[in-house]
Structures are given as C-alpha cells and as structure tokens.
Design a protein around this motif. Sequence first.
Motif, PDB file in Angstrom:
ATOM      1  N   SER A 105       0.822  -1.215   0.000  1.00 41.31           N
ATOM      2  CA  SER A 105       0.000   0.000   0.000  1.00 41.31           C
ATOM      3  C   SER A 105       0.851   1.258   0.000  1.00 41.31           C
ATOM      4  O   SER A 105       0.523   2.235  -0.681  1.00 41.31           O
ATOM      5  CB  SER A 105      -0.935   0.003   1.212  1.00 41.31           C
ATOM      6  N   VAL A 106       1.955   1.242   0.765  1.00 39.97           N
ATOM      7  CA  VAL A 106       2.853   2.392   0.779  1.00 39.97           C
ATOM      8  C   VAL A 106       3.437   2.608  -0.620  1.00 39.97           C
ATOM      9  O   VAL A 106       3.520   3.729  -1.104  1.00 39.97           O
ATOM     10  CB  VAL A 106       3.960   2.225   1.842  1.00 39.97           C
ATOM     11  N   LEU A 107       3.805   1.527  -1.283  1.00 45.40           N
ATOM     12  CA  LEU A 107       4.351   1.634  -2.639  1.00 45.40           C
ATOM     13  C   LEU A 107       3.290   2.102  -3.634  1.00 45.40           C
ATOM     14  O   LEU A 107       3.553   2.950  -4.487  1.00 45.40           O
ATOM     15  CB  LEU A 107       4.943   0.298  -3.083  1.00 45.40           C
ATOM     16  N   PHE A 108       2.084   1.556  -3.536  1.00 44.95           N
ATOM     17  CA  PHE A 108       1.011   1.927  -4.461  1.00 44.95           C
ATOM     18  C   PHE A 108       0.464   3.320  -4.202  1.00 44.95           C
ATOM     19  O   PHE A 108      -0.162   3.910  -5.076  1.00 44.95           O
ATOM     20  CB  PHE A 108      -0.137   0.912  -4.395  1.00 44.95           C
ATOM     21  N   GLY A 109       0.690   3.855  -3.014  1.00 44.03           N
ATOM     22  CA  GLY A 109       0.177   5.167  -2.676  1.00 44.03           C
ATOM     23  C   GLY A 109       0.951   6.318  -3.290  1.00 44.03           C
ATOM     24  O   GLY A 109       0.551   7.470  -3.168  1.00 44.03           O
ATOM     25  N   ARG A 110       2.032   6.012  -3.956  1.00 43.41           N
ATOM     26  CA  ARG A 110       2.865   7.044  -4.597  1.00 43.41           C
ATOM     27  C   ARG A 110       2.507   7.154  -6.077  1.00 43.41           C
ATOM     28  O   ARG A 110       1.946   6.228  -6.659  1.00 43.41           O
ATOM     29  CB  ARG A 110       4.349   6.704  -4.443  1.00 43.41           C
ATOM     30  N   PRO A 111       2.866   8.258  -6.713  1.00 42.06           N
ATOM     31  CA  PRO A 111       2.529   8.447  -8.132  1.00 42.06           C
ATOM     32  C   PRO A 111       3.480   7.678  -9.058  1.00 42.06           C
ATOM     33  O   PRO A 111       4.351   8.257  -9.711  1.00 42.06           O
ATOM     34  CB  PRO A 111       2.660   9.969  -8.319  1.00 42.06           C
ATOM     35  N   VAL A 112       3.317   6.369  -9.070  1.00 38.17           N
ATOM     36  CA  VAL A 112       4.088   5.497  -9.961  1.00 38.17           C
ATOM     37  C   VAL A 112       3.120   4.531 -10.627  1.00 38.17           C
ATOM     38  O   VAL A 112       2.009   4.321 -10.141  1.00 38.17           O
ATOM     39  CB  VAL A 112       5.198   4.707  -9.219  1.00 38.17           C
ATOM     40  N   LEU A 128      -2.389   5.819  10.687  1.00 44.11           N
ATOM     41  CA  LEU A 128      -1.557   5.677   9.493  1.00 44.11           C
ATOM     42  C   LEU A 128      -1.153   7.038   8.938  1.00 44.11           C
ATOM     43  O   LEU A 128       0.014   7.259   8.607  1.00 44.11           O
ATOM     44  CB  LEU A 128      -2.294   4.872   8.418  1.00 44.11           C
ATOM     45  N   THR A 129      -2.104   7.947   8.821  1.00 37.84           N
ATOM     46  CA  THR A 129      -1.789   9.242   8.207  1.00 37.84           C
ATOM     47  C   THR A 129      -0.930  10.121   9.122  1.00 37.84           C
ATOM     48  O   THR A 129      -0.386  11.123   8.663  1.00 37.84           O
ATOM     49  CB  THR A 129      -3.066   9.993   7.774  1.00 37.84           C
ATOM     50  N   ALA A 130      -0.780   9.739  10.378  1.00 41.57           N
ATOM     51  CA  ALA A 130       0.145  10.443  11.272  1.00 41.57           C
ATOM     52  C   ALA A 130       1.593  10.078  10.963  1.00 41.57           C
ATOM     53  O   ALA A 130       2.511  10.763  11.410  1.00 41.57           O
ATOM     54  CB  ALA A 130      -0.183  10.118  12.728  1.00 41.57           C
ATOM     55  N   VAL A 153       2.787   8.483   4.753  1.00 47.02           N
ATOM     56  CA  VAL A 153       1.499   7.823   4.571  1.00 47.02           C
ATOM     57  C   VAL A 153       0.426   8.904   4.534  1.00 47.02           C
ATOM     58  O   VAL A 153       0.120   9.534   5.536  1.00 47.02           O
ATOM     59  CB  VAL A 153       1.189   6.817   5.692  1.00 47.02           C
ATOM     60  N   GLY A 154      -0.107   9.100   3.352  1.00 41.44           N
ATOM     61  CA  GLY A 154      -1.172  10.075   3.187  1.00 41.44           C
ATOM     62  C   GLY A 154      -2.522   9.387   3.125  1.00 41.44           C
ATOM     63  O   GLY A 154      -2.632   8.168   3.270  1.00 41.44           O
ATOM     64  N   PRO A 155      -3.565  10.168   2.899  1.00 43.68           N
ATOM     65  CA  PRO A 155      -4.915   9.616   2.836  1.00 43.68           C
ATOM     66  C   PRO A 155      -5.074   8.518   1.779  1.00 43.68           C
ATOM     67  O   PRO A 155      -5.784   7.533   2.010  1.00 43.68           O
ATOM     68  CB  PRO A 155      -5.791  10.820   2.501  1.00 43.68           C
ATOM     69  N   LYS A 156      -4.441   8.668   0.617  1.00 51.35           N
ATOM     70  CA  LYS A 156      -4.573   7.655  -0.441  1.00 51.35           C
ATOM     71  C   LYS A 156      -3.957   6.333  -0.001  1.00 51.35           C
ATOM     72  O   LYS A 156      -4.566   5.264  -0.173  1.00 51.35           O
ATOM     73  CB  LYS A 156      -3.929   8.152  -1.736  1.00 51.35           C
ATOM     74  N   THR A 157      -2.763   6.369   0.575  1.00 52.50           N
ATOM     75  CA  THR A 157      -2.120   5.145   1.046  1.00 52.50           C
ATOM     76  C   THR A 157      -2.961   4.489   2.129  1.00 52.50           C
ATOM     77  O   THR A 157      -3.162   3.266   2.114  1.00 52.50           O
ATOM     78  CB  THR A 157      -0.707   5.455   1.575  1.00 52.50           C
TER      79      THR A 157
END
Length: 147
Positions: free
Chosen positions: A30-37, A119-121, A125-129
């Motif tokens: 999820s951390v990997l998928f949450g980035r713009p890649v 998580l978002t703290a 890790v943002g809202p999307k992740t």
Amino acid sequence: MSDDVKHPSDLGIDVSDGRPQQLYRWLLASVLFGRPVQQSVAADTYRVLIDHGLTSPARFAEHDHEGLRRLLDEGSYARIDHVMSDELHEVMAHVVDDWGSVSHLVRSSADRRELTARLTALTGVGPKTAEIFTRELPDSLYGTAEA
C-alpha cells in the motif's frame, strides 16, 4: 502481471483472516502503491523487497538508505527512490516502535477511522495510502488486540 492491481490477492496477499505476515505485506504494498508510480512498478518493487528479505517492519533497519535505494531501483522505482527509501524506513520504524507490528497496529485500532488516523500520522502515509490499505481489511479485525 497485469498493470491493474486492485486487491491484495493480485499480489498473492490474503488479509481476510488478519494473519500478521499478510497484514505487513499489504501495508508495504500500500505504501508503494500510494505514490505516483505505475502500478506495475509498485508491484515489481514490492516483489523485489520481499525477495530480498524485507519480510517484517524490523527488517528495514538492517538496510541503510543506499541499500534500500538500490532495491527500489531494482524494482524500477527509481524516480523517487531517495524519498521512498527515507519514508519506508520511517514508516516501518514507527510501526515497530509504536505498535510492535502491523497486526497490533490494526487490531488495537477501534475501527477504520482510528486506523486511518494512525496511518496518516506517519510521515510518508497520506490519505490515499491509508485508503488503499484499509479498504481491503475486514471490519472483524478492529478492536481484537490482546491486552
């Protein structure tokens, strides 16, 4: 693999019963998928990290910034490898320091909203992740941590 990863099962991950290793793997993905890649790059990078033994949050401490950056490059995650290396180290260190494991992080959360806030703290890790990670978790996992 298709470029379209929609569920943990697309990566061979099963979070349905909340097994600790599976929850960890889904958080990492999820951390990997949450980035713009591209999804295929995130999926390939996930596999590289697992194949190189990054099978728990604590294992990230065994890799320095450059070592982790090289693994991210191996997965073609090169465009933001320096930032991602720092963020992965930080996320996993906080999971270990604050909750001991991804499983305890999830199970000690009262509900999806509390887990999302936790998580978002975390830096990186943002809202999307958080949304990617939590949308596949069964509600039955929340509030089940042993004292």
